[in-house]
Design a protein around this motif. Structure first.
Motif, PDB file in Angstrom:
ATOM      1  N   ARG A   1       0.845  -1.191   0.000  1.00 10.70           N
ATOM      2  CA  ARG A   1       0.000   0.000   0.000  1.00 10.70           C
ATOM      3  C   ARG A   1       0.883   1.244   0.000  1.00 10.70           C
ATOM      4  N   PRO A   2       0.333   2.397  -0.376  1.00  5.29           N
ATOM      5  CA  PRO A   2       1.141   3.620  -0.372  1.00  5.29           C
ATOM      6  C   PRO A   2       1.578   3.991   1.041  1.00  5.29           C
ATOM      7  N   PRO A   3       2.697   4.682   1.198  1.00  7.79           N
ATOM      8  CA  PRO A   3       3.154   5.078   2.534  1.00  7.79           C
ATOM      9  C   PRO A   3       2.283   6.188   3.125  1.00  7.79           C
ATOM     10  N   GLU A   4       2.503   6.497   4.379  1.00 14.49           N
ATOM     11  CA  GLU A   4       1.779   7.561   5.068  1.00 14.49           C
ATOM     12  C   GLU A   4       1.933   8.877   4.314  1.00 14.49           C
ATOM     13  N   GLY A   5       0.826   9.565   4.099  1.00 14.16           N
ATOM     14  CA  GLY A   5       0.853  10.852   3.416  1.00 14.16           C
ATOM     15  C   GLY A   5       0.777  10.756   1.908  1.00 14.16           C
ATOM     16  N   ALA A   6       0.803   9.555   1.351  1.00  8.13           N
ATOM     17  CA  ALA A   6       0.713   9.353  -0.105  1.00  8.13           C
ATOM     18  C   ALA A   6      -0.608   8.655  -0.427  1.00  8.13           C
TER      19      ALA A   6
ATOM     20  N   GLY B   1     -18.794   4.954 -18.286  1.00  7.21           N
ATOM     21  CA  GLY B   1     -19.186   5.210 -16.912  1.00  7.21           C
ATOM     22  C   GLY B   1     -17.965   5.606 -16.118  1.00  7.21           C
ATOM     23  N   LEU B   2     -18.120   5.646 -14.802  1.00  7.66           N
ATOM     24  CA  LEU B   2     -17.011   6.101 -13.961  1.00  7.66           C
ATOM     25  C   LEU B   2     -16.962   5.302 -12.667  1.00  7.66           C
ATOM     26  N   ALA B   3     -15.746   4.902 -12.280  1.00  8.15           N
ATOM     27  CA  ALA B   3     -15.465   4.303 -10.975  1.00  8.15           C
ATOM     28  C   ALA B   3     -14.007   4.605 -10.668  1.00  8.15           C
ATOM     29  N   VAL B   4     -13.766   5.283  -9.549  1.00  6.20           N
ATOM     30  CA  VAL B   4     -12.411   5.701  -9.175  1.00  6.20           C
ATOM     31  C   VAL B   4     -12.115   5.200  -7.770  1.00  6.20           C
ATOM     32  N   HIS B   5     -10.978   4.541  -7.606  1.00  5.42           N
ATOM     33  CA  HIS B   5     -10.546   4.032  -6.307  1.00  5.42           C
ATOM     34  C   HIS B   5      -9.413   4.906  -5.782  1.00  5.42           C
ATOM     35  N   VAL B   6      -9.583   5.413  -4.562  1.00  5.69           N
ATOM     36  CA  VAL B   6      -8.541   6.197  -3.890  1.00  5.69           C
ATOM     37  C   VAL B   6      -8.048   5.377  -2.713  1.00  5.69           C
ATOM     38  N   GLN B   7      -6.768   5.066  -2.700  1.00  2.00           N
ATOM     39  CA  GLN B   7      -6.181   4.211  -1.668  1.00  2.00           C
ATOM     40  C   GLN B   7      -5.109   4.981  -0.909  1.00  2.00           C
ATOM     41  N   THR B   8      -5.222   5.016   0.419  1.00  2.00           N
ATOM     42  CA  THR B   8      -4.199   5.609   1.269  1.00  2.00           C
ATOM     43  C   THR B   8      -3.488   4.481   2.016  1.00  2.00           C
TER      44      THR B   8
ATOM     45  N   LEU C   1      -7.386  11.226   6.041  1.00  2.00           N
ATOM     46  CA  LEU C   1      -7.041   9.812   6.122  1.00  2.00           C
ATOM     47  C   LEU C   1      -5.551   9.616   5.887  1.00  2.00           C
ATOM     48  N   ASP C   2      -4.838   9.186   6.910  1.00  2.00           N
ATOM     49  CA  ASP C   2      -3.426   8.802   6.775  1.00  2.00           C
ATOM     50  C   ASP C   2      -2.589   9.902   6.130  1.00  2.00           C
ATOM     51  N   GLY C   3      -2.845  11.146   6.510  1.00  2.00           N
ATOM     52  CA  GLY C   3      -2.088  12.260   5.965  1.00  2.00           C
ATOM     53  C   GLY C   3      -2.570  12.738   4.616  1.00  2.00           C
TER      54      GLY C   3
END
Length: 772
Positions: free
Chosen positions: A511-516, A527-534, A623-625
Motif C-alpha cells: 500500500r502507499p506510505p503515510e501521506g501518499a 461510466g465512472l469508478a475511481v478508487h482512492v487508496q491511502t 485519512l493517513d495524511g
C-alpha cells in the motif's frame, strides 16, 4: 516424453503471455531450428542431448502457438468497417440465447458480405422498441440476411479483471455487434445442411422439450445444462451458490460427466459381450467395452455442443481408451501428458482458460494420490482422501485464478458429487433417450433438495474466502507445499509442506506510505469508478454503469478489482449523482463489501438507501495524511436545475500532489468554482468531467487546474463520441497529457515521492491480441 511435453507447455505459455507476435522471419527460423535439432544433437552426450531436445520442444510450443495466432488474427475486421451499417448473409451457428427483453444473442457464420468481415461473429438482436422486427424464434442452422453494425474484439482492462478479448479469441470470434432493426432483415432458409448444424438443431429441440416439460421449474436451467451443456438458463442466484460452494463444475459437462457416460455404456457393452462366448474369442470384451464407452462419450460430447471443456475431456478419454484398447499398460502420468499435448496442439489458447488448469490439476491430484500404491485404497476412505487432496492442492490455483476459494467445498462436493453423478445426471440422460416425463420431474425434485442444502452452505458467512492477487512465486510455493504434504508415508518432513502454504494466507499487497495515495480510474466502459487508496483506508468514487440482464460494473469489474487489491472494507463510497453510468454498480458494491459511510449527490439517494448523506462543500475526511474534501455543491439542500450540476466534486490533496474528481458538472459549475477561490481547482490530475463531453472541461476549468494529466473515462466506440475532439485539444494545448480508459485500460496515478506518476494497465500488461 513427459519432460518434452512440459517444455512444449511452457513454450505455449510464453507465447500467450507475450505482448507481440514474432515476425514471419523469426517464425520460419524457429521452425527450421526445431526440425533440425533432433538430427543435430544425435552425437552429443546424453545430458546435453536431453537439454537440447527440451529447448526444441519449448520452441515448438512457442512457434506452433505463434503460427496459429497469426492465422486467427488475420481474420479481422478493418477499422474502416467499424460502427457502420453492413449487409451480411450467413447462418446461425450453435444455440442462440434468448434475452430478457425478448431479443437474442447468437454466433453467426458469415457467408457473404458487402465488406471485409470475419468468418465468425457474435451478434445481439435487441428489442429496442418492443419486439417489432425481432424474430419470435431463432434456431440453429437458419440462413439470414442481416444489416449489422460491428466492432473489433474489445474488452475492459483492469488489474484482476476478466479479459473478454482473450475469451473471444479462444473461441475464434473476431468481431461483435448488433442487428439493426427495421433494416430489411429476412430469413432466407430454414435450415442449412451440415453435420454440426444437425447436432445443434437436435440440441435446440431437446432444450425446448425440457423447457416445455418442466415449465417454470426453478431448476430447469440446471437440468438443461446437464443434458446439452447450455448453461445460459441457470439463474444468477444459482451461479452464486455454485461459486460459494465450488460446485459449478457439476453443471458444466466436462471430465466427470463424460467419464461417467463412458463407464456406464462401456460397462454395459462389456457385460453383454461376455454373455456370448464366441464373441469374446474373436474380440476381447475389454476392447469392446473401451470402444463402446468412447463412442458413447463422443456422442455425449456432441450433445453438449463440443464446447472447450468437453473437448478437453474427450481428448483425455480418447488417449486413455486407445492405450487400453491397444493392450498397453501405459502409466497414468504418460496418458495425462499425451492428453495435455493433444489439447495444446488442437487449442493453444487453452492455457488462458481456468478450466484447463483446474481439469488437468484435478486429474493430476487424483493420479498423485491414488497411483503407485501396493494396496490401493477403496471405498469411503479413498473418496475422502481424494477430496481432501483436491481441495488442498487446487486451493492455490483457485485463489490465483479467481481470487477466492470455498471453505465449505469439501462438504458441498461430498454431498453433490454422488447425487449429481449417480442420480440426477443418469435421470437426465435417460430422459434424453426415453419419452418419459416422470424422469425429468424426478431429477428436478432431487435437484431441488440438493440446491436447498447447497444454499444453506453458501449462506454461511465464512463459505467463501476472498484474497488478494498473489505473486507467481507464492502460488508455486503453495502448490509445491501441497504436493509435498500429500507424498506417501515415510517422506521426510512431509507435513512441513503446510508451512510453504502459509505465506498464501499472510501475504498482502503493498500500500502507499503515510501521506501518499494511489488513484485508479477503472475501465468500466461508458461510466465512472475511481478508487482512492491511502496507507490504511480505501474510498470509492462512483461504481460504474449497469450492463443489463442483472449485470453491472460493480459486480463484474469493481468488486474483483478491489478484492485483487486486498480491500476488505471501504471507508467511504461516494455516488456523485444519480445517472446510471455512475451508480449502476452501487448495489453490487454495497452487497459485496462493508462500507463505512455513503455520500450521494443529486438524485442518488434512492440507490444508496436511507443511511446515505448528501455531500456538501467543506465535508470530507483526513485519512493517513491525505485530505479528501468536497468543494461542490455549496448547499446540499438546494436541488440543482440539472442532475449533472448537483454532482459531488471531490478534491484529494496530499504533500505529493492533488487530484480533482468533478463528476458530471458542466460549464456553469466550472466557471463558478474557478471564480470562487483562487487555487480551489488547482490539481496535478483531473478526471475529465462528464467523460470529456463538449458541455464540460471549459477553458475556465482547464486554466484554473493547470493539470499535467487528464483522464477521460469512456467506453469503446461510445455513441456519445466522448471525449469530444475540442475538449481533447483544449487540455492538450494547456500542456496536459490526455489519457483514455477505452484505449489504455485502467489509469493508475501514484501520488508519492514528491510528485505524481501515471501509467495505464494495457501498457503495463500488454498482450498480442489487444487492439487486433
Amino acid at each position: 516424453m513427459r519432460s518434452a511435453i512440459i517444455a512444449f507447455l511452457f513454450g505455449v505459455l510464453a507465447l500467450q503471455g507475450s505482448s507481440s507476435l514474432p515476425s514471419h522471419q523469426q517464425l520460419v527460423f524457429t521452425t527450421i531450428l526445431v526440425c533440425a535439432t533432433p538430427l543435430g544433437c544425435l552425437r552429443l552426450p546424453a545430458r546435453l542431448r536431453f537439454v537440447c531436445l527440451l529447448c526444441a520442444a519449448a520452441l515448438a510450443g512457442y512457434g506452433w502457438s505463434a503460427w496459429r495466432a497469426e492465422w486467427r488474427l488475420a481474420d479481422t475486421l478493418p477499422m474502416s468497417a467499424e460502427a457502420r451499417d453492413l449487409r451480411i448473409t450467413g447462418h446461425v451457428e450453435g444455440l442462440p440465447t434468448p434475452l430478457s427483453d425478448g431479443g437474442w444473442r447468437f454466433t453467426f457464420k458469415v457467408e457473404t458480405a458487402d465488406a471485409v468481415v470475419p468468418a465468425r461473429i457474435q451478434l445481439g438482436w435487441y428489442a429496442y422498441r418492443g419486439k417489432e422486427g425481432v424474430p419470435a424464434e431463432l434456431r440453429p442452422g437458419e440462413r439470414w440476411q442481416l444489416t449489422v453494425r460491428l466492432k473489433r474484439p474489445h474488452g475492459l482492462s483492469n488489474p484482476g479483471g476478466f479479459d473478454y478479448a482473450a475469451w473471444l479469441l479462444q473461441r475464434g470470434i473476431r468481431a461483435t455487434g448488433y442487428v439493426r432493426q427495421d433494416a430489411g432483415n429476412r430469413r432466407i432458409d430454414d435450415f442449412v445442411p451440415g453435420f454440426m448444424t444437425v447436432v445443434h438443431r437436435a440440441r435446440d429441440s431437446l432444450r425446448r422439450e425440457f423447457a416445455a416439460t418442466l415449465g417454470d421449474g426453478a431448476w430447469s436451467g440446471i437440468l438443461i445444462a446437464l443434458a446439452i451443456g447450455d448453461q445460459r438458463a441457470i439463474e444468477q442466484s444459482q451461479w452464486e451458490t455454485f461459486r460459494r460452494t465450488a460446485t459449478g463444475h457439476l453443471v458444466a459437462i466436462s471430465g466427470l460427466h463424460v467419464s461417467l457416460v463412458a463407464l456406464a455404456f462401456g460397462g454395459l457393452a462389456g457385460w453383454l459381450w461376455r454373455c456370448v462366448p464366441r464373441l469374446v474369442v474373436c474380440v476381447p470384451a475389454r476392447t469392446v467395452a473401451v470402444l463402446c464407452g468412447l463412442a458413447a462419450a463422443a456422442g455425449y460430447a456432441l450433445l453438449a455442443g463440443l464446447g472447450l471443456p468437453t473437448q478437453r475431456a474427450l481428448i483425455m478419454l480418447t488417449v486413455a481408451a486407445l492405450a487400453i484398447a491397444g493392450g498397453r499398460q501405459a502409466e497414468p502420468t504418460r496418458i495425462l501428458a499425451l492428453a495435455v499435448l493433444c489439447v495444446l496442439v488442437a487449442d493453444p489458447w487453452a492455457v488462458l482458460s481456468p478450466g484447463f488448469w483446474l481439469s488437468f490439476g484435478a486429474v493430476t491430484v487424483i493420479v498423485l494420490v491414488a497411483a503407485g500404491r501396493l494396496v490401493p485404497e477403496r471405498g469411503l476412505r479413498a473418496a475422502v482422501r481424494v477430496q481432501v487432496a483436491i481441495t488442498l492442492l487446487l486451493a492455490p490455483l483457485l485463489w490465483a485464478l479467481f481470487g477466492a476459494f470455498s471453505l465449505v467445498s469439501p462438504l458441498a462436493n461430498a454431498l453433490a458429487i454422488p447425487l449429481v453423478s449417480f442420480v440426477i445426471a443418469p435421470l437426465v440422460l435417460l430422459a434424453v433417450l426415453l419419452p418419459w416425463s416422470w424422469l425429468l420431474h424426478a431429477a428436478h425434485a432431487v435437484t431441488g433438495w440438493l440446491m436447498l442444502c447447497l444454499d444453506a452452505l453458501a449462506g454461511m458467512s465464512f463459505a467463501l474466502w476472498h484474497g488478494p492477487q498473489l505473486p507467481l512465486v507464492l502460488i508455486l510455493c503453495g502448490l509445491a507445499g501441497g504436493v509435498w504434504t500429500l507424498m506417501p508415508r515415510g517422506t521426510p518432513a512431509r507435513y512441513a509442506g503446510v508451512m510453504a502454504m502459509l505465506p498464501l494466507l499472510l501475504w498482502s499487497p503493498p500500500r502507499p506510505p503515510e501521506g501518499a495515495f494511489v488513484l485508479t480510474v477503472l475501465d468500466v466502459g461508458q461510466g465512472l469508478a475511481v478508487h482512492v487508496q491511502t496507507a490504511r483506508h480505501d474510498v470509492l468514487y462512483d461504481a460504474g454503469p449497469s450492463f443489463g440482464g442483472g449485470q453491472d460494473a460493480g459486480g463484474r469489474v469493481v468488486l474483483p478489482y478491489l478484492r485483487a487489491q486486498g480491500v476488505r472494507r471501504l471507508h467511504a463510497l461516494v455516488l456523485s449523482h444519480g445517472d446510471s453510468d455512475h451508480v449502476g454498480g452501487a448495489r453490487s458494491v454495497l452487497a459485496g463489501l462493508p462500507v463505512g459511510s455513503v455520500w450521494v449527490g443529486a438524485e442518488a439517494e434512492g440507490v444508496a438507501g436511507t443511511f446515505s448523506r448528501r455531500c456538501a462543500a467543506g465535508d470530507g475526511w483526513q485519512l493517513d495524511g491525505v485530505e479528501l474534501r468536497f468543494i461542490h455543491p455549496a448547499d446540499a439542500s438546494i436541488a440543482p436545475a440539472r442532475r449533472n450540476e448537483g454532482s459531488c466534486v471531490l478534491r484529494v490533496m496530499s504533500e505529493h500532489g492533488v487530484a480533482l474528481l468533478p463528476g458530471d458538472v458542466g460549464h456553469p459549475v466550472e466557471h463558478r468554482l474557478a471564480a470562487a477561490e483562487p487555487g480551489l481547482l488547482a490539481a496535478d490530475l483531473v478526471v475529465a468531467p462528464h467523460h470529456g463531453s463538449r458541455s464540460s472541461s471549459s477553458s475556465a476549468l482547464v486554466e484554473a487546474s493547470g493539470a499535467a494529466h487528464v483522464v477521460h473515462a469512456v467506453g469503446n466506440l461510445n455513441r456519445h463520441r466522448h471525449p469530444h475532439p475540442e475538449v481533447w485539444a483544449r487540455w492538450q494545448a494547456a500542456g496536459a497529457r490526455n489519457w483514455r480508459t477505452d484505449a489504455q485500460g485502467a489509469v493508475v496515478a501514484r501520488f508519492e515521492g514528491g510528485g505524481v506518476r501515471v501509467g495505464a494497465w494495457r501498457e503495463q500488461a500488454p498482450r498480442y491480441w489487444h487492439g487486433r
